[in-house]
Design a protein around this motif. Sequence first.
Motif, PDB file in Angstrom:
ATOM      1  N   GLY A  33      46.292  26.518  31.294  1.00  0.00           N
ATOM      2  CA  GLY A  33      45.148  27.198  30.702  1.00  0.00           C
ATOM      3  C   GLY A  33      45.569  28.125  29.590  1.00  0.00           C
ATOM      4  N   PRO A  34      44.602  28.719  28.924  1.00  0.00           N
ATOM      5  CA  PRO A  34      44.901  29.544  27.758  1.00  0.00           C
ATOM      6  C   PRO A  34      45.660  30.811  28.093  1.00  0.00           C
ATOM      7  CG  PRO A  34      42.578  29.684  28.330  1.00  0.00           C
ATOM      8  CD  PRO A  34      43.156  28.578  29.143  1.00  0.00           C
ATOM      9  N   GLY A  35      45.495  31.335  29.285  1.00  0.00           N
ATOM     10  CA  GLY A  35      46.113  32.606  29.576  1.00  0.00           C
ATOM     11  C   GLY A  35      47.515  32.495  30.117  1.00  0.00           C
ATOM     12  N   GLY A  36      47.754  31.589  31.030  1.00  0.00           N
ATOM     13  CA  GLY A  36      49.066  31.480  31.634  1.00  0.00           C
ATOM     14  C   GLY A  36      48.966  31.063  33.079  1.00  0.00           C
ATOM     15  N   LEU A  80      42.977  34.583  31.010  1.00  0.00           N
ATOM     16  CA  LEU A  80      43.828  35.489  31.763  1.00  0.00           C
ATOM     17  C   LEU A  80      45.184  34.859  32.058  1.00  0.00           C
ATOM     18  CD1 LEU A  80      41.278  37.082  34.269  1.00  0.00           C
ATOM     19  CD2 LEU A  80      41.790  37.709  31.899  1.00  0.00           C
ATOM     20  N   GLY A  81      46.132  35.706  32.457  1.00  0.00           N
ATOM     21  CA  GLY A  81      47.512  35.277  32.582  1.00  0.00           C
ATOM     22  C   GLY A  81      47.901  34.694  33.913  1.00  0.00           C
ATOM     23  N   GLY A  82      46.970  34.530  34.842  1.00  0.00           N
ATOM     24  CA  GLY A  82      47.294  33.951  36.129  1.00  0.00           C
ATOM     25  C   GLY A  82      46.566  34.636  37.258  1.00  0.00           C
ATOM     26  N   ILE A  83      47.091  34.430  38.474  1.00  0.00           N
ATOM     27  CA  ILE A  83      46.448  34.901  39.698  1.00  0.00           C
ATOM     28  C   ILE A  83      47.462  35.646  40.552  1.00  0.00           C
ATOM     29  CG2 ILE A  83      45.278  34.209  41.823  1.00  0.00           C
ATOM     30  CD1 ILE A  83      43.558  33.767  39.387  1.00  0.00           C
ATOM     31  N   MET A  84      47.021  36.753  41.152  1.00  0.00           N
ATOM     32  CA  MET A  84      47.826  37.514  42.109  1.00  0.00           C
ATOM     33  C   MET A  84      47.125  37.538  43.459  1.00  0.00           C
ATOM     34  SD  MET A  84      47.597  40.705  43.780  1.00  0.00           S
ATOM     35  CE  MET A  84      46.864  41.921  42.729  1.00  0.00           C
ATOM     36  N   ALA A  85      47.886  37.395  44.540  1.00  0.00           N
ATOM     37  CA  ALA A  85      47.316  37.393  45.890  1.00  0.00           C
ATOM     38  C   ALA A  85      47.770  38.617  46.669  1.00  0.00           C
ATOM     39  CB  ALA A  85      47.731  36.133  46.644  1.00  0.00           C
ATOM     40  N   TRP A  86      46.791  39.332  47.227  1.00  0.00           N
ATOM     41  CA  TRP A  86      47.073  40.365  48.232  1.00  0.00           C
ATOM     42  C   TRP A  86      46.392  39.933  49.525  1.00  0.00           C
ATOM     43  CZ3 TRP A  86      50.041  44.600  48.856  1.00  0.00           C
ATOM     44  CH2 TRP A  86      49.843  45.317  50.047  1.00  0.00           C
ATOM     45  N   SER A  87      47.190  39.780  50.575  1.00  0.00           N
ATOM     46  CA  SER A  87      48.624  39.622  50.556  1.00  0.00           C
ATOM     47  C   SER A  87      48.944  38.303  51.239  1.00  0.00           C
ATOM     48  CB  SER A  87      49.306  40.795  51.266  1.00  0.00           C
ATOM     49  OG  SER A  87      48.810  40.910  52.599  1.00  0.00           O
ATOM     50  N   LEU A  88      50.174  37.804  51.056  1.00  0.00           N
ATOM     51  CA  LEU A  88      50.513  36.447  51.473  1.00  0.00           C
ATOM     52  C   LEU A  88      50.375  36.233  52.966  1.00  0.00           C
ATOM     53  CD1 LEU A  88      53.623  35.903  49.182  1.00  0.00           C
ATOM     54  CD2 LEU A  88      51.317  35.001  48.851  1.00  0.00           C
ATOM     55  N   ASP A  89      50.499  37.288  53.768  1.00  0.00           N
ATOM     56  CA  ASP A  89      50.414  37.127  55.221  1.00  0.00           C
ATOM     57  C   ASP A  89      49.004  36.824  55.713  1.00  0.00           C
ATOM     58  OD1 ASP A  89      49.301  39.676  54.869  1.00  0.00           O
ATOM     59  OD2 ASP A  89      51.109  40.687  55.567  1.00  0.00           O
TER      60      ASP A  89
END
Length: 653
Positions: free
Chosen positions: A243-246, A625-634
């Motif tokens: 995608g355009p952001g990353g 946007l530059g991607g996705i962040m997850a809170w939290s992996l558990d």
Amino acid sequence: MPRIRPAAAAVLAAALAATPMFAAPAAADAADITVVYTEGQTWETGYSGQFTIVNEGDSALQDWTLEFSLPDGASLSSIWNAEMDESGGAYTVTPPAWGAPVPAGGSYGVGFNGSFSAGVTATEPESCTLDGAPCSGGPPSEDTEAPSAPAGLRATDQTSGSVTLSWDAADDDVGVAGYEVLRDGEVATSTTGTATTTTVGGLQADTEYAFSVRAYDAAGNRSTAGDPVTVRTPADDGGTDPGPGGDRRVGYFTQWGVYARDYLVQDMDTSGTAEKLTHVNYAFANVSADGQCFMANQPGEGDAYADYGRSFGAADSVDGEGDTWDQPLRGNFNQLRELKDEHPGLKVLISLGGWTWSKNLSDAALTAESRERLASSCVDMYLRGNLPVIDGAGGTGSAAGVFDGIDLDWEWPASAGHPDNTFRPQDKENFTALVQEFRDQLDALGAENGREYELSSFMAADPGKIEAGYEVGPLMEDFDFVTVQGYDFHGGWEDTANHQSNLTPIPGDPGPDIYSMQETVQAYVDRGADPADLVMGVPFYGRGWTGVSPGPDGDGLHQPADGAAQGPFENGIDDYKNLKDLSGFTLHRDEEAGTAWLYDGSTWWTYDDPAAMRQKVAWAQEQGLGGIMAWSLDGDDAQGSLMAAIDGALDGS
């Protein structure tokens, strides 16, 4: 103020994107204080905006009272960075409880969400005063001269979804209050003050756009638009490009998750999550009262045993080999080192602060000396790897090579966070200086050992906290990227069932805080962020209420609740892996807002399943946007279903 009569709400947003006014407080020179009103996003029945108080004088404006009314059919539903009272259509806005002095040579922003009914043709404030003086500036304003047209417009950076523009400053006989950026003749975004660069997001790939810029002053005079520039956004590759952001995929691994949640570093590997991640942020590192990174082995202070002392047997170890009694580095740190050996492209950052451990950051950032002390202690401990010997912690080996950088998680500069956390108005400028200090020290260390270290930050979603705490443009110059909170918009601390991670505004949202990722992203972009540097946070958990009535639509949304729903560790919160298997619940969706919820007639959970994750990724990519962040992996299940959905959507599959 003039009334504007556009044909549709979308035109209203463009026409009012930056309608300025000014007033003088009773205790200040009329020439020194300017209040600029700008309107931002508009949707079907609502809009957002901001008042910016600009102080060009030599002394701080210690207190202020802003009073105004709105046209019939328009109202304000929520406000941040200030207190608001309404009576009979008259609004009084005053500083928040913690105070809001406007520093000499500085500014202070008050953001809001509003609504308007069908047929309303203008929403800008009327009968406005600041400290009793007319918003026209005390004595009637005689400023009728418009600024000069900005010259030198140029595109300095672009992706397939965004364009960054810069231009030369305009001139005015009194002073330029800001600029409006026009896209194909309509206002796309605006700036206030002296900023002469901004990023326009939400563009289509392989599409030509014509941009121009005009200046405005505090009296409302607008220049003609300067010479336009035509930009064609790059094409994507038809779906295989993320995608355009990353395509950053960032996941937070919690130190404490190895206990009751039984989520080990090994689980990132066996679930297939690690191979899909670009970054793991290890939460959290603590800051001492004297402003240094430190480790402890006692509740509330730290868990050095989990960090680098605990032994893992072969069955629980990433490499399949058990730790030995005399092994110098054990615990999560050693497991992370093994994980990086299995996945050489994976970056691991140490995350500093968090909700409870941000309490000493305001003090640590207060002076140049304290900032240098904090950064050097963190770099020494985590990147040079000089771990302390702590009774009961076990291993004492070096952690050099485990971490690839630092993630700053200050919650929140210049705004309230955890009740124990200290904050100051000057945190905004001090945070910028702290980031610069970390950047300098990371670059110096990298020059020593021939490698690069990354610097990121977890930053707020609330537009009020963004305005209060971040000098966004200067900050972004020193970060590799930032992750933006995309959750906890609502929760069990409120008495109404509501979404916690909606992408777009939700009609009928009762608040008290009302915003969405759409407004959050725009707030960062308006202040100078490139969308490609913003990584959107998503929750791997849900928030719930009990005693929720069905309401007129039978789905419980926005209905009163008796309290927070029961959770395994904390009431009002539960992991996706538990919520996905609830029986007796009906699944509901709002696909435009990217939300899902479960409801059984009494208990109501807002959560994200794989389908909602794919919707969120698609939206993030549309915004560049530059991607996705997850809170939290558990919070994910053993198969890593949420991470798989994110990865597949970013890959276009």
